[in-house]
Design a protein around this motif. Structure first.
Motif, PDB file in Angstrom:
ATOM      1  N   PHE A   1       0.801  -1.232   0.000  1.00 54.16           N
ATOM      2  CA  PHE A   1       0.000   0.000   0.000  1.00 54.16           C
ATOM      3  C   PHE A   1       0.830   1.276   0.000  1.00 54.16           C
ATOM      4  CE2 PHE A   1      -0.189  -0.752   4.744  1.00 54.16           C
ATOM      5  CZ  PHE A   1       0.326   0.469   5.176  1.00 54.16           C
ATOM      6  N   VAL A   2       2.167   1.153  -0.062  1.00 54.84           N
ATOM      7  CA  VAL A   2       2.994   2.353  -0.096  1.00 54.84           C
ATOM      8  C   VAL A   2       3.348   2.727  -1.531  1.00 54.84           C
ATOM      9  CG1 VAL A   2       3.936   2.044   2.226  1.00 54.84           C
ATOM     10  CG2 VAL A   2       5.117   1.030   0.271  1.00 54.84           C
ATOM     11  N   GLY A   3       3.526   4.006  -1.743  1.00 58.41           N
ATOM     12  CA  GLY A   3       3.932   4.530  -3.042  1.00 58.41           C
ATOM     13  C   GLY A   3       5.030   5.558  -2.845  1.00 58.41           C
ATOM     14  N   THR A   4       5.120   6.501  -3.765  1.00 56.97           N
ATOM     15  CA  THR A   4       6.126   7.552  -3.719  1.00 56.97           C
ATOM     16  C   THR A   4       5.465   8.881  -4.053  1.00 56.97           C
ATOM     17  OG1 THR A   4       7.781   5.980  -4.494  1.00 56.97           O
ATOM     18  CG2 THR A   4       8.346   8.301  -4.675  1.00 56.97           C
ATOM     19  N   VAL A   5       5.856   9.930  -3.351  1.00 59.15           N
ATOM     20  CA  VAL A   5       5.385  11.283  -3.646  1.00 59.15           C
ATOM     21  C   VAL A   5       6.624  12.145  -3.837  1.00 59.15           C
ATOM     22  CG1 VAL A   5       4.108  13.283  -2.792  1.00 59.15           C
ATOM     23  CG2 VAL A   5       3.243  10.976  -2.340  1.00 59.15           C
ATOM     24  N   SER A   6       6.672  12.883  -4.944  1.00 61.06           N
ATOM     25  CA  SER A   6       7.804  13.778  -5.229  1.00 61.06           C
ATOM     26  C   SER A   6       7.322  15.216  -5.260  1.00 61.06           C
ATOM     27  CB  SER A   6       8.451  13.428  -6.569  1.00 61.06           C
ATOM     28  OG  SER A   6       8.995  12.131  -6.528  1.00 61.06           O
ATOM     29  N   LEU A   7       8.087  16.089  -4.633  1.00 57.59           N
ATOM     30  CA  LEU A   7       7.802  17.523  -4.599  1.00 57.59           C
ATOM     31  C   LEU A   7       8.896  18.218  -5.389  1.00 57.59           C
ATOM     32  CD1 LEU A   7       7.232  17.661  -0.733  1.00 57.59           C
ATOM     33  CD2 LEU A   7       5.538  17.154  -2.506  1.00 57.59           C
ATOM     34  N   HIS A   8       8.515  19.005  -6.372  1.00 58.76           N
ATOM     35  CA  HIS A   8       9.476  19.665  -7.258  1.00 58.76           C
ATOM     36  C   HIS A   8       9.375  21.178  -7.098  1.00 58.76           C
ATOM     37  CE1 HIS A   8      10.175  15.924  -9.531  1.00 58.76           C
ATOM     38  NE2 HIS A   8       8.882  15.714  -9.332  1.00 58.76           N
ATOM     39  N   MET A   9      10.528  21.849  -6.986  1.00 56.96           N
ATOM     40  CA  MET A   9      10.595  23.295  -6.964  1.00 56.96           C
ATOM     41  C   MET A   9      11.302  23.756  -8.236  1.00 56.96           C
ATOM     42  SD  MET A   9       9.807  22.376  -3.846  1.00 56.96           S
ATOM     43  CE  MET A   9      11.186  21.411  -3.366  1.00 56.96           C
ATOM     44  N   TYR A  10      10.915  24.951  -8.708  1.00 58.33           N
ATOM     45  CA  TYR A  10      11.422  25.465  -9.980  1.00 58.33           C
ATOM     46  C   TYR A  10      12.001  26.862  -9.803  1.00 58.33           C
ATOM     47  CZ  TYR A  10       8.567  21.644 -11.654  1.00 58.33           C
ATOM     48  OH  TYR A  10       8.023  20.403 -11.844  1.00 58.33           O
TER      49      TYR A  10
ATOM     50  N   ILE B   1       6.205  23.974 -15.992  1.00 60.14           N
ATOM     51  CA  ILE B   1       6.227  23.119 -14.810  1.00 60.14           C
ATOM     52  C   ILE B   1       6.437  21.691 -15.308  1.00 60.14           C
ATOM     53  CG2 ILE B   1       4.906  22.317 -12.806  1.00 60.14           C
ATOM     54  CD1 ILE B   1       5.778  25.258 -12.677  1.00 60.14           C
ATOM     55  N   ASP B   2       7.699  21.302 -15.365  1.00 57.11           N
ATOM     56  CA  ASP B   2       8.100  19.997 -15.870  1.00 57.11           C
ATOM     57  C   ASP B   2       9.076  19.397 -14.858  1.00 57.11           C
ATOM     58  OD1 ASP B   2       9.179  17.817 -17.168  1.00 57.11           O
ATOM     59  OD2 ASP B   2       9.825  18.910 -18.940  1.00 57.11           O
ATOM     60  N   PRO B   3       8.693  18.271 -14.208  1.00 54.14           N
ATOM     61  CA  PRO B   3       9.566  17.703 -13.175  1.00 54.14           C
ATOM     62  C   PRO B   3      11.008  17.464 -13.619  1.00 54.14           C
ATOM     63  CG  PRO B   3       7.435  16.647 -13.095  1.00 54.14           C
ATOM     64  CD  PRO B   3       7.439  17.536 -14.319  1.00 54.14           C
ATOM     65  N   SER B   4      11.230  17.213 -14.896  1.00 52.66           N
ATOM     66  CA  SER B   4      12.605  16.991 -15.348  1.00 52.66           C
ATOM     67  C   SER B   4      13.415  18.289 -15.343  1.00 52.66           C
ATOM     68  CB  SER B   4      12.615  16.369 -16.751  1.00 52.66           C
ATOM     69  OG  SER B   4      12.131  17.292 -17.708  1.00 52.66           O
ATOM     70  N   LYS B   5      12.755  19.447 -15.195  1.00 52.81           N
ATOM     71  CA  LYS B   5      13.441  20.737 -15.171  1.00 52.81           C
ATOM     72  C   LYS B   5      13.414  21.388 -13.792  1.00 52.81           C
ATOM     73  CE  LYS B   5      12.469  21.571 -20.015  1.00 52.81           C
ATOM     74  NZ  LYS B   5      11.807  22.395 -21.008  1.00 52.81           N
ATOM     75  N   SER B   6      13.082  20.615 -12.765  1.00 52.80           N
ATOM     76  CA  SER B   6      13.016  21.198 -11.425  1.00 52.80           C
ATOM     77  C   SER B   6      14.423  21.513 -10.918  1.00 52.80           C
ATOM     78  CB  SER B   6      12.280  20.263 -10.461  1.00 52.80           C
ATOM     79  OG  SER B   6      12.966  19.043 -10.317  1.00 52.80           O
ATOM     80  N   SER B   7      14.511  22.559 -10.097  1.00 52.33           N
ATOM     81  CA  SER B   7      15.805  22.956  -9.535  1.00 52.33           C
ATOM     82  C   SER B   7      16.087  22.215  -8.235  1.00 52.33           C
ATOM     83  CB  SER B   7      15.831  24.462  -9.287  1.00 52.33           C
ATOM     84  OG  SER B   7      14.810  24.830  -8.378  1.00 52.33           O
ATOM     85  N   TYR B   8      15.057  21.676  -7.611  1.00 49.46           N
ATOM     86  CA  TYR B   8      15.203  20.954  -6.349  1.00 49.46           C
ATOM     87  C   TYR B   8      14.051  19.967  -6.254  1.00 49.46           C
ATOM     88  CZ  TYR B   8      15.991  20.311  -1.284  1.00 49.46           C
ATOM     89  OH  TYR B   8      16.255  19.803  -0.034  1.00 49.46           O
ATOM     90  N   GLN B   9      14.337  18.768  -5.810  1.00 45.15           N
ATOM     91  CA  GLN B   9      13.310  17.729  -5.718  1.00 45.15           C
ATOM     92  C   GLN B   9      13.432  17.003  -4.394  1.00 45.15           C
ATOM     93  OE1 GLN B   9      13.107  14.862  -8.944  1.00 45.15           O
ATOM     94  NE2 GLN B   9      12.449  13.271  -7.531  1.00 45.15           N
ATOM     95  N   ILE B  10      12.287  16.791  -3.747  1.00 44.77           N
ATOM     96  CA  ILE B  10      12.217  15.984  -2.533  1.00 44.77           C
ATOM     97  C   ILE B  10      11.352  14.779  -2.848  1.00 44.77           C
ATOM     98  CG2 ILE B  10      11.320  15.869  -0.174  1.00 44.77           C
ATOM     99  CD1 ILE B  10      12.026  18.849   0.053  1.00 44.77           C
ATOM    100  N   THR B  11      11.832  13.597  -2.521  1.00 43.68           N
ATOM    101  CA  THR B  11      11.074  12.362  -2.747  1.00 43.68           C
ATOM    102  C   THR B  11      10.743  11.731  -1.404  1.00 43.68           C
ATOM    103  OG1 THR B  11      12.202  12.022  -4.849  1.00 43.68           O
ATOM    104  CG2 THR B  11      11.055  10.128  -3.907  1.00 43.68           C
ATOM    105  N   LEU B  12       9.457  11.499  -1.182  1.00 41.85           N
ATOM    106  CA  LEU B  12       8.973  10.825   0.023  1.00 41.85           C
ATOM    107  C   LEU B  12       8.853   9.345  -0.305  1.00 41.85           C
ATOM    108  CD1 LEU B  12       6.091  13.326   0.918  1.00 41.85           C
ATOM    109  CD2 LEU B  12       8.503  13.433   1.611  1.00 41.85           C
ATOM    110  N   HIS B  13       9.660   8.519   0.336  1.00 37.31           N
ATOM    111  CA  HIS B  13       9.702   7.090   0.047  1.00 37.31           C
ATOM    112  C   HIS B  13       8.757   6.331   0.977  1.00 37.31           C
ATOM    113  CE1 HIS B  13      13.248   7.652  -2.518  1.00 37.31           C
ATOM    114  NE2 HIS B  13      13.620   8.536  -1.619  1.00 37.31           N
ATOM    115  N   GLU B  14       8.202   5.247   0.453  1.00 35.58           N
ATOM    116  CA  GLU B  14       7.227   4.435   1.189  1.00 35.58           C
ATOM    117  C   GLU B  14       6.125   5.329   1.755  1.00 35.58           C
ATOM    118  OE1 GLU B  14       9.098   1.805   4.019  1.00 35.58           O
ATOM    119  OE2 GLU B  14      10.313   0.851   2.463  1.00 35.58           O
ATOM    120  N   ALA B  15       5.534   6.125   0.864  1.00 30.04           N
ATOM    121  CA  ALA B  15       4.532   7.112   1.250  1.00 30.04           C
ATOM    122  C   ALA B  15       3.123   6.544   1.114  1.00 30.04           C
ATOM    123  CB  ALA B  15       4.674   8.357   0.376  1.00 30.04           C
TER     124      ALA B  15
END
Length: 192
Positions: free
Chosen positions: A119-128, A135-149
């Motif tokens: 039941f866990v997934g992943t959530v990513s937060l992207h800043m630009y 707004i394209d995640p591959s062009k984000s300047s900073y990324q936070i990934t929440l694991h086993e979310a």
């Protein structure tokens, strides 16, 4: 002694990439692979109105020596849930998506709980950067990934005759650990 002229201050901030803006972000949600979805995550991700970046807190204990010396020392890092405020739509797609994830965690027909790894997934937060037009995640300047979310709480939506404001609700995301771009990667929980 630091030079506090506005020009010097702005030059130093610009050397660090400039000031970060709160409104340049996106959220990517990757639910569990086995979850049956009527609403797909990519159809509601863009409705995130705001999100809190993860916080860390050191849990403390008192170290005592000989009854005379006392020192507060940390013994673990605690992670608080991340809150995402989501704008609702007339077809209730965002609410349906998150409710599906809750129903995947616990089946309300059998009341059985799903196994954690299912039941866990992943959530990513992207800043630009401010000058990034898309707004394209591959062009984000900073990324936070929440694991086993996974979603821990879905707030109520208050409705009433006296208000014509937009509907929104909060989702609290629990996670096991998080990583950020540009930082050293630490071993995940449970690995030696």
């Amino acid at each position: 002694m630091a030079n506090f002229s506005i020009d010097e201050f702005m030059a130093r901030v610009d050397n660090l990439g400039g000031p970060a803006k709160r409104n340049k972000f996106s959220v990517e949600v990757h639910p569990p692979k086995l979850m049956h979805q009527r609403q797909l995550a990519d159809s509601v991700e863009f409705l995130a109105m705001n999100v809190s970046l993860p916080a860390k807190t050191l849990a403390m204990t008192e170290y005592r020596y000989g009854g005379k010396f006392s020192l507060s020392v940390p013994y673990e890092v605690t992670l608080e849930p991340v809150t995402i405020k989501v704008m609702n739509t007339n077809d209730q797609s965002p609410r349906i998506f998150w409710n599906q994830w809750f129903n995947h965690i616990q089946n309300f027909d059998t009341y059985n709980m799903q196994y954690y790894e299912k039941f866990v997934g992943t959530v990513s937060l992207h800043m630009y950067l401010d000058d990034e037009p898309n707004i394209d995640p591959s062009k984000s300047s900073y990324q936070i990934t929440l694991h086993e979310a996974y979603p821990k709480t879905m707030s109520a939506i208050e409705i009433g005759w006296e208000s014509s404001e937009l509907q929104d609700f909060d989702i609290d995301i629990q996670y096991s650990w998080w990583t950020a771009s540009g930082e050293a990667v630490h071993r995940r929980r449970g690995n030696l």
